[in-house]
Scaffold this active site. Structure first.
Site, short mmCIF file in Angstrom:
data_model
loop_
_atom_site.label_atom_id
_atom_site.label_comp_id
_atom_site.label_asym_id
_atom_site.label_seq_id
_atom_site.Cartn_x
_atom_site.Cartn_y
_atom_site.Cartn_z
N ARG A 240 15.48 6.60 -2.83
CA ARG A 240 15.82 6.70 -4.25
C ARG A 240 17.19 6.07 -4.50
O ARG A 240 18.11 6.23 -3.69
CB ARG A 240 15.86 8.17 -4.71
CG ARG A 240 14.50 8.82 -4.93
CD ARG A 240 13.74 8.20 -6.11
NE ARG A 240 12.49 8.86 -6.39
CZ ARG A 240 11.30 8.49 -5.92
NH1 ARG A 240 11.19 7.45 -5.13
NH2 ARG A 240 10.20 9.15 -6.27
N GLU A 269 16.17 2.19 -13.02
CA GLU A 269 14.83 1.61 -12.84
C GLU A 269 14.01 1.85 -14.10
O GLU A 269 14.08 2.96 -14.66
CB GLU A 269 14.12 2.26 -11.65
CG GLU A 269 14.77 1.93 -10.32
CD GLU A 269 13.97 2.46 -9.13
OE1 GLU A 269 12.81 2.88 -9.34
OE2 GLU A 269 14.49 2.46 -8.03
N HIS A 287 11.03 -1.51 -6.28
CA HIS A 287 10.41 -0.20 -6.00
C HIS A 287 8.90 -0.35 -5.72
O HIS A 287 8.06 0.19 -6.44
CB HIS A 287 10.63 0.77 -7.18
CG HIS A 287 10.48 2.21 -6.77
ND1 HIS A 287 11.31 3.22 -7.24
CD2 HIS A 287 9.60 2.83 -5.95
CE1 HIS A 287 10.94 4.37 -6.71
NE2 HIS A 287 9.89 4.16 -5.93
C1 DGY Z 1 7.09 8.02 -4.47
O1 DGY Z 1 5.92 8.36 -4.21
O2 DGY Z 1 7.99 8.85 -4.61
C2 DGY Z 1 7.35 6.58 -4.62
O3 DGY Z 1 8.68 6.32 -4.87
C3 DGY Z 1 6.49 5.97 -5.72
O4 DGY Z 1 6.51 6.75 -6.83
#
Ligand code: DGY
Length: 321
Positions: A240, A269, A287
């Site tokens: 993240r 994002e 991402h």
């Molecule tokens: C997650 O599953 O947390 C990925 O970042 C995609 O959303």
């Protein structure tokens, strides 16, 4: 069939997921794949029994407090749940689930891609060939950092972190990790545990972040922690954006303290951080850690499994609230 629960799926999911959802639920889809405002999420929650959102739908305390009584479960199509205020959900008695395990391989693939791409100067190389600017070759041309046999530090040896460790072993990397607590030997394999984060940072020529974003881990990589890394370290983030203080990372790349970074996640994002574009040592992706056809089906099916269990009166396997 009468009395199917009404399910809202706010984003466009894989065709197989949407087909299965339509078979088992009275489903409301979003073929245009538009992003829903908090007002729309609240409004929809008054008319549906369940929501199957992604990490792009924000369920903060305010949204959860205004949700309708009809929605009883939010079955996320994500492993990360930092977009959900779980305490607020618990207070409302709304069940929340996620999709662990099924995206670990895909995310670790992207982490390795970013690690190698940042180390071996993929951005510069691609730009030179793509733009017709490759006019010379010499042994001193585009020399990068070898990955094989080097030391990899992992913050968060959870499911994705462990697959990353396994892939890194394929490159003869020596794996070190920091977790809140040490893992049992069968999960740790031969990875070397550091109870202290600074101790891990000091040995991490390569560093990959695989912990969830929580109030405790926000900004875990900042000016101070970056200074503990070896000079010329390479940093990878597929977890993240909130884990990294982006201006500290920019300063460290500009000064050469950090030789390269591979980022799939950003503080903002979609969009990312335009200031990163000035540095070709930063290899960026939007991402897409879990974005493979196989994994999208697996994530959708796992979310639907959780919904099916809930509506059959069983405890969903991946309940987080
Ligand atoms: C997650 O599953 O947390 C990925 O970042 C995609 O959303």
């Amino acid at each position: 069939m009468a009395n199917k629960p009404v399910l809202w799926i706010p984003r466009k999911l894989s065709p197989n997921t949407e087909a299965r959802a339509a078979r088992d639920y009275e489903v409301l889809l979003n073929p245009e794949d538009t992003l829903s405002s908090s007002g729309k999420i609240v409004a929809m929650s008054h008319h549906v029994d369940a929501i199957l959102p992604c990490h792009s739908e924000i369920f903060d305390a305010d949204v959860v407090s205004r949700m309708g009584k009809r929605t009883r479960i939010v079955a996320n199509h994500s492993v990360g749940v930092d977009h959900c205020d779980l305490e607020a959900f618990r207070n409302r008695g709304i069940v929340v689930t996620n999709t662990p395990d099924v995206l670990s391989d895909a995310t670790a693939e992207i982490a390795m891609l970013l690690l190698i791409g940042a180390a071996r100067r993929a951005v510069e190389g691609d730009r030179l060939v793509r733009n017709g600017e490759w006019s010379n070759w010499s042994p001193s041309f585009l020399v990068g950092h070898q990955v094989t046999g080097k030391r990899l530090g992992i913050i968060g040896l959870g499911k994705v972190g462990r697959v990353m460790a396994e892939r890194a072993r394929g490159f003869n990397m020596e794996v070190h990790y920091h977790n809140r607590s040490r893992l049992p030997p069968d999960l740790e394999q031969d990875a070397i545990y550091h109870a202290d984060l600074d101790s891990l940072l000091a040995v991490s020529r390569f560093l990959s972040l695989h912990c969830p974003a929580t109030p405790e881990t926000a900004g875990i990589l900042n000016g101070e922690t970056i200074s503990k890394l070896p000079d010329g370290a390479i940093v990878v983030n597929t977890a993240r954006g909130a884990l990294i203080d982006e201006s500290a990372l920019l300063d460290a790349v500009a000064s050469g303290k950090i030789a390269g970074a591979g980022l799939d996640c950003f503080a903002t994002e979609p969009g990312g951080n335009p200031a990163f574009s000035a540095h070709e040592k930063i290899f960026m992706l939007p991402h897409i850690g879990s974005a493979t056809f196989d994994t999208r089906d697996a994530m959708g099916f796992r979310a639907l499994d959780n919904l099916d269990a809930f509506f059959a009166g069983r405890e969903p396997r991946d309940r987080v609230a």
